[in-house]
Enzyme design. Structure first.
Site, PDB file in Angstrom:
ATOM      1  N   GLU A 151      49.313  39.074  61.350  1.00 51.61           N
ATOM      2  CA  GLU A 151      48.157  39.929  61.071  1.00 51.61           C
ATOM      3  C   GLU A 151      48.395  40.845  59.867  1.00 51.61           C
ATOM      4  O   GLU A 151      48.407  42.072  59.969  1.00 51.61           O
ATOM      5  CB  GLU A 151      47.791  40.759  62.302  1.00 51.61           C
ATOM      6  CG  GLU A 151      47.363  39.915  63.486  1.00 51.61           C
ATOM      7  CD  GLU A 151      46.933  40.738  64.691  1.00 51.61           C
ATOM      8  OE1 GLU A 151      46.175  40.222  65.524  1.00 51.61           O
ATOM      9  OE2 GLU A 151      47.379  41.903  64.807  1.00 51.61           O
ATOM     10  N   GLU A 307      45.334  33.709  68.726  1.00 55.74           N
ATOM     11  CA  GLU A 307      45.441  34.692  69.800  1.00 55.74           C
ATOM     12  C   GLU A 307      44.093  34.882  70.470  1.00 55.74           C
ATOM     13  O   GLU A 307      43.043  34.891  69.821  1.00 55.74           O
ATOM     14  CB  GLU A 307      45.910  36.054  69.275  1.00 55.74           C
ATOM     15  CG  GLU A 307      47.356  36.125  68.831  1.00 55.74           C
ATOM     16  CD  GLU A 307      47.746  37.540  68.426  1.00 55.74           C
ATOM     17  OE1 GLU A 307      47.103  38.503  68.914  1.00 55.74           O
ATOM     18  OE2 GLU A 307      48.675  37.680  67.619  1.00 55.74           O
TER      19      GLU A 307
END
Length: 674
Positions: A151, A307
């Protein structure tokens, strides 16, 4: 590298280093992975200290053990590079790696993505550890894909980054400071630069009102991250040229232009955490679907859902559990829109720190006798039976324009509603009517190829870059159909307003209108719009005052001094049509407006009208069409099928009327020859 896979992957973020001192846990994990039909794990995401406990001291013993364990149990590894969170020893010994904030304060060690994007030392260390990983595991049977960092986010304002920014500006403006001043409009407030060294990145302590500077800083930061990623990727390419690389993106993140970052990875992946059961699951499903289609459209190939949560997250304001059935439905939504994986954060709940209460496949109890584990295992069976869907893609007649640079400029603009222009929500609102009707949609930027679409929708395209007006004119003239809204075509790529009236240049001819003013309504105010057939709709937030030149007027405003002025227009331009919507509505207008266009253009959809909250989206192989019919309501719903299908999960033949239970989903297959 065009990358597809021959199976659907099911798995999670796995952090075995947290359980290294707990005998038997990893063996138990392997048993539970088999029970849940999990066949892939993302590992080493925050594993730097485990493999380099002191500078230059490397120990891969434990990672070797984990990789071997996964291989022995037929579980693939998406092996991460550990740059997302560096060791404490590095911050202490090399403080130059610490990130500087916009207010010029320097962070202490902590959190993650707390590094300087420019630091030569940090880049060197990232390259070195990535090279060791690639050289060591290049032939390992568990290795499926590389997972870059985790991320990527944020920016650094240190002196090294400022100097790099000035170099970037010199290159962009050909070392012509006068050109930069002209494009930045710096004569406003006497902000003219007379030396390159006077330029600082935007800061609350200094300059924030030069909008072109703000834009260029965002562009520079995006390119710095791209350059950082290239440094990460280089050793991986050297040793594993055929192993694909991904980086997990985060929704439609503000920080970087993902349309550029998509070019430095092979497989797009992203992390999806909708707020299910917060009031309107149908609206939440539309928002999630928009993002799935956005990431799928980046490369026009399957992506990875890297995710999600099997139950709840721990960082929403209200952390509600997914109701029974929602994990399967929301996971298969991702597959319906192009994902070749369903993965969770996390595999096993952490015992401590900030994510100890985040949802996981394996709860703190440590066994399989939980509601969540059983539903994950059920989904594992479903994904195993859907393996033939892997590698298939979606085709679309419709595209919705969503642009990072447009959003940056629009949100930076001091006007309209100051604090929230609602650009994201507006794009989703224009997407939703197609979602409801089961019409596949690509989400693209204005620079993409439009020629393959029958309809392109461009909500609030405030920034229209050089050449785009001519591109739109050619598209419509050749038979394309386009929809614009209020606040479109106002500025160029330097955030300078177009002169001669809005929308920019040739667009006034394409749409056959001139947009003069925008009336901004307070939250408790509204206007009304009346169609030529007498139907009336509420107008909220924005009412743009138009003059119809060549355009036909489809609706007018009913109230205020501009009552009777055009609210919706259409202009026949060449072989196509250009529509302009001059107000924001509550959804009813857009639903009917786009419903009529779907019918008029004969847009492709596999199933006809469906109950509210039920939708159907397709993926295609060379020979077959797979239709995912999904029910996001809490009641059983009937759907009428116009073709004969095979239910992929049951093997039964399905035709006529079929019933979807609450949060139900069916995957139907038919030959393209039917």
């Amino acid at each position: 590298m065009k990358t597809t896979f021959n199976k659907l992957y099911h798995g999670a973020d796995y952090n075995p280093e947290q359980w290294k001192d707990y005998p038997g846990v990893i063996d138990e994990d392997m048993r539970l992975m088999k029970l849940s039909k999990c066949n892939v794990m993302s590992i080493n995401i925050f594993g730097w200290t485990e493999i380099e406990p002191a500078e230059g001291v490397y120990d891969f013993t434990f990672l070797d053990y984990v990789m071997d364990k996964l291989a022995e149990n037929d579980v693939k590894a998406i092996l991460a590079t550990p740059s997302g969170a560096r060791p404490a020893w590095m911050s202490k010994a090399h403080p130059e790696v610490l990130r500087t904030n916009a207010d010029r304060t320097v962070n202490l060690h902590g959190e993650r993505h707390n590094h300087c994007l420019t630091s030569p030392y940090y880049r060197k260390k990232v390259y070195e550890i990535n090279r060791r990983l690639a050289e060591r595991y290049k032939d390992h049977p568990a290795l499926l894909m590389w997972h870059l960092s985790n991320e990527y986010g944020g920016e650094c304002h240190c002196e090294m980054c400022r100097a790099k920014f000035v170099e970037w500006l010199k290159k962009k403006y050909n070392n012509d400071l006068d050109d930069l001043n002209a494009k930045y409009w710096t004569k406003f407030w006497s902000h003219t630069y007379t030396d390159w060294d006077q330029i600082e990145p935007p800061s609350p302590l200094g300059e924030t009102a030069v909008h072109a500077l703000n834009l260029d800083w965002k562009r520079f930061t995006t390119e710095q991250v791209m350059d950082f990623i290239e440094n990460e990727v280089a050793p991986l390419r050297e040793f594993t040229p055929d192993t694909p690389v991904t980086a997990n993106f985060m929704e439609i993140l503000q920080d970087y232009d993902y349309y550029k970052l998509r070019n430095v990875v092979d497989v797009i992946s992203w992390d999806n955490y909708p707020r299910w059961h917060s009031g309107n699951d149908v609206a939440m499903a539309q928002y999630a679907a928009f993002q799935h289609d956005n990431f799928r459209s980046f490369k026009s190939q399957p992506f990875f859902l890297m995710e999600s949560t099997p139950s709840l997250v721990n960082w929403h304001e209200y952390n509600r559990m997914k109701r029974p059935g929602m994990n399967i439905l929301s996971s298969l939504q991702a597959v319906a829109h192009g994902s070749d994986s369903v993965q969770y954060f996390q595999w096993r709940k952490s015992r401590g720190s900030s994510e100890k209460m985040h949802g996981a496949v394996v709860d703190h109890c440590g066994h399989e006798n939980t509601r969540v584990f059983k539903e994950v295992a059920k989904l594992g069976d479903i994904l195993e039976n859907l393996s033939e869907v892997a590698g298939t893609n979606s085709t679309s007649d419709v595209a919705v324009i969503f642009e990072w640079e447009n959003r940056w400029a629009l949100n930076d603009m001091q006007g309209l509603i100051r604090d929230d222009k609602k650009y994201n929500e507006t794009c989703v609102a224009h997407y939703a009517p197609f979602w409801q009707r089961g019409v596949n949609v690509d989400v693209i930027d204005s620079l993409s190829d439009w020629s393959k679409y029958k309809l392109v929708v461009a909500p609030m395209l405030y920034m229209v870059k050089t050449g785009i007006p001519e591109k739109i004119a050619e598209y419509v003239e050749n038979g394309g159909n386009v929809v614009f809204t209020y606040a479109s075509g106002w500025v160029d790529e330097n955030d300078l307003c177009y002169l001669g009236g809005f929308p920019a240049g040739k667009l006034k001819d394409v749409f056959g209108i001139w947009a003069e003013e925008v009336d901004v309504l307070y939250p408790d105010q509204n206007n009304a719009v009346e169609m030529t057939d007498g139907k009336s709709y509420k107008a909220i937030d924005y009412c743009e005052i138009l003059h119809a030149n060549e355009a036909d007027v489809l609706a007018t405003f009913k109230d205020d001094f501009y009552a009777g002025s055009p609210a919706v227009t259409v202009n026949n331009y060449g072989k196509g049509k250009a529509y302009y919507i001059a107000f924001r509505d509550c959804g009813d207008f857009l639903d009917e407006f786009y419903g009529d266009i779907v019918d008029e253009l004969g847009l492709t959809r596999e199933i006809g009208d469906m109950p509210y909250g039920v939708t159907a989206h397709t993926r295609e192989s060379d020979t077959d069409i797979y239709t995912f019919v999904q029910n996001y309501t809490t009641e059983p719903c009937d759907v009428t099928l116009s073709n004969v299908y095979t239910d992929v999960l049951s093997g039964e033949t399905v035709s006529g009327q079929t019933t979807l239970p609450k949060y139900g989903v069916k995957v139907l297959k038919r030959s393209k020859e039917i």
